[in-house]
Design an enzyme around this catalytic site. Sequence first.
Site, PDB file in Angstrom:
ATOM      1  N   GLU A   3       0.886  -1.170   0.000  1.00  0.00           N
ATOM      2  CA  GLU A   3       0.000   0.000   0.000  1.00  0.00           C
ATOM      3  C   GLU A   3       0.916   1.210   0.000  1.00  0.00           C
ATOM      4  O   GLU A   3       1.554   1.524   1.002  1.00  0.00           O
ATOM      5  CB  GLU A   3      -0.915  -0.027   1.223  1.00  0.00           C
ATOM      6  CG  GLU A   3      -2.065   0.965   1.141  1.00  0.00           C
ATOM      7  CD  GLU A   3      -1.759   2.292   1.800  1.00  0.00           C
ATOM      8  OE1 GLU A   3      -1.497   3.270   1.056  1.00  0.00           O
ATOM      9  OE2 GLU A   3      -1.773   2.353   3.029  1.00  0.00           O
ATOM     10  N   CYS A  18      -2.079   8.718   3.078  1.00  0.00           N
ATOM     11  CA  CYS A  18      -1.991   8.264   1.691  1.00  0.00           C
ATOM     12  C   CYS A  18      -3.300   8.496   0.950  1.00  0.00           C
ATOM     13  O   CYS A  18      -3.297   8.803  -0.239  1.00  0.00           O
ATOM     14  CB  CYS A  18      -1.638   6.768   1.638  1.00  0.00           C
ATOM     15  SG  CYS A  18      -0.019   6.373   2.309  1.00  0.00           S
TER      16      CYS A  18
END
Length: 453
Positions: free
Chosen positions: A230, A264
């Site tokens: 990720e 993020c």
Amino acid sequence: MKQISSINPFSGETLDTYEAFDLTALDSTLAAADQAQKMWQTTELSTRASVLRSLAKQLKAQRDTLARTATLEMGKTLASARAEVDKCAWACEYYADNGPAMLQSETVPSDDDAERIICYQPLGLVLAIMPWNFPYWQVFRFLAPALMAGNGAILKHASNVPGCAMAIEAICRDANVPENLFRSLLVSSKDADRLIEHPLIKAVTFTGSTNAGRKIASTAGKCLKKTVLELGGSDPYLVLDDADIELAVEKCVTSRLLNNGQSCIAAKRFIVHDSLYGEFASAMAAAMNKKRVGDPLLEDTDIGPQAKQDLCDELTRQVNETIRLGAVLVSGGQSEGATYWPTVLGEVRPGMPAFDEELFGPVAALIRARDENEAISLANQSAFGLGSAVFTRDAARGRRVALALEAGACAVNDFVKSEPAMPFGGIKASGYGRELGPFGIREFTNIKAMLLR
């Protein structure tokens, strides 16, 4: 013995020092963890669920202490830190309640006399290399499903949050997680390869930058070990010509400023229809300017510092270069120490850092679009593909645009957030694999097909 220091990014004060893990003990440490995992995988699913519920209970009981540690080490506000601990408890409870059903063997219909079964078996020890921005949630969104699936876990946490790393290990002890089933090893990033390459490590999960993800994937790939990555994001939020401006501004500002802008899946690029651009820019700047910047330990602070001084310096460079290339500073743009004020950049275009790169801080990049098609094109004109959002009063239009956006997640008239029941992850330079939901618990299992006659 090498020391690792924990430093408060707001005050610059050294909070504590910790002894780095002695790598000469790596073989014996992982052997003990491997033995614990082999015992754990034989336990009933109900036993594993009970341990997860105990973890949730401990997280709730120690919420304030854990939150303060995170605030001191990486600068998130206390309210944000408390919410993060709550979310970890939620994940533990979700997998305790739903994990057993997700791991049940499945029978495949057949037209002969054979029995076809799919079962989910643990891989063994999984290495988690985790970042500092959500020092608890990033770990628990992996740890809860990994433990439920019967795996063991080794954590290599970010070097600036050693207190959080050791607090997680302590929480596991308090919750009666079997000894050595979870270990937090304080090692430097340059030593991560030794962990990845160790034969007792069977898979790797990583959250962090795209460049670091490439290196980790390369090392793991040479060893033929499964990875879930990720990575970074430059999430586009599309404000179409029929959007509710008040709603769009509220959701966009909330997303952009999540975790002091260090997320993020925070909104990064705001692609706004020409007809609404001026109104949206003014409203966003006004909303950003109302945020209180300061000491994250104070309850009324909205925005604390960036987690480290070098991160603030890099953000300053990206903003200044974007302005040099022709963008307009609508509001903000100042910094003090490691703190960067909420900032709005206007007239951002491809070729500028604020468009092409991930800005990991409280900076909004506003981009004009003439119509829906151009908005979609600009959104997808990115190396990243983590999250995205679209604002429109037309539900059918929102669904259509959401399907056209190249991302692992998309929200319509809301901002993207992770939650235990929904798969989480990205495409393109934002990584691969999924965490959370049934997909997350099965990522680190051997999905075994059995044919019985």
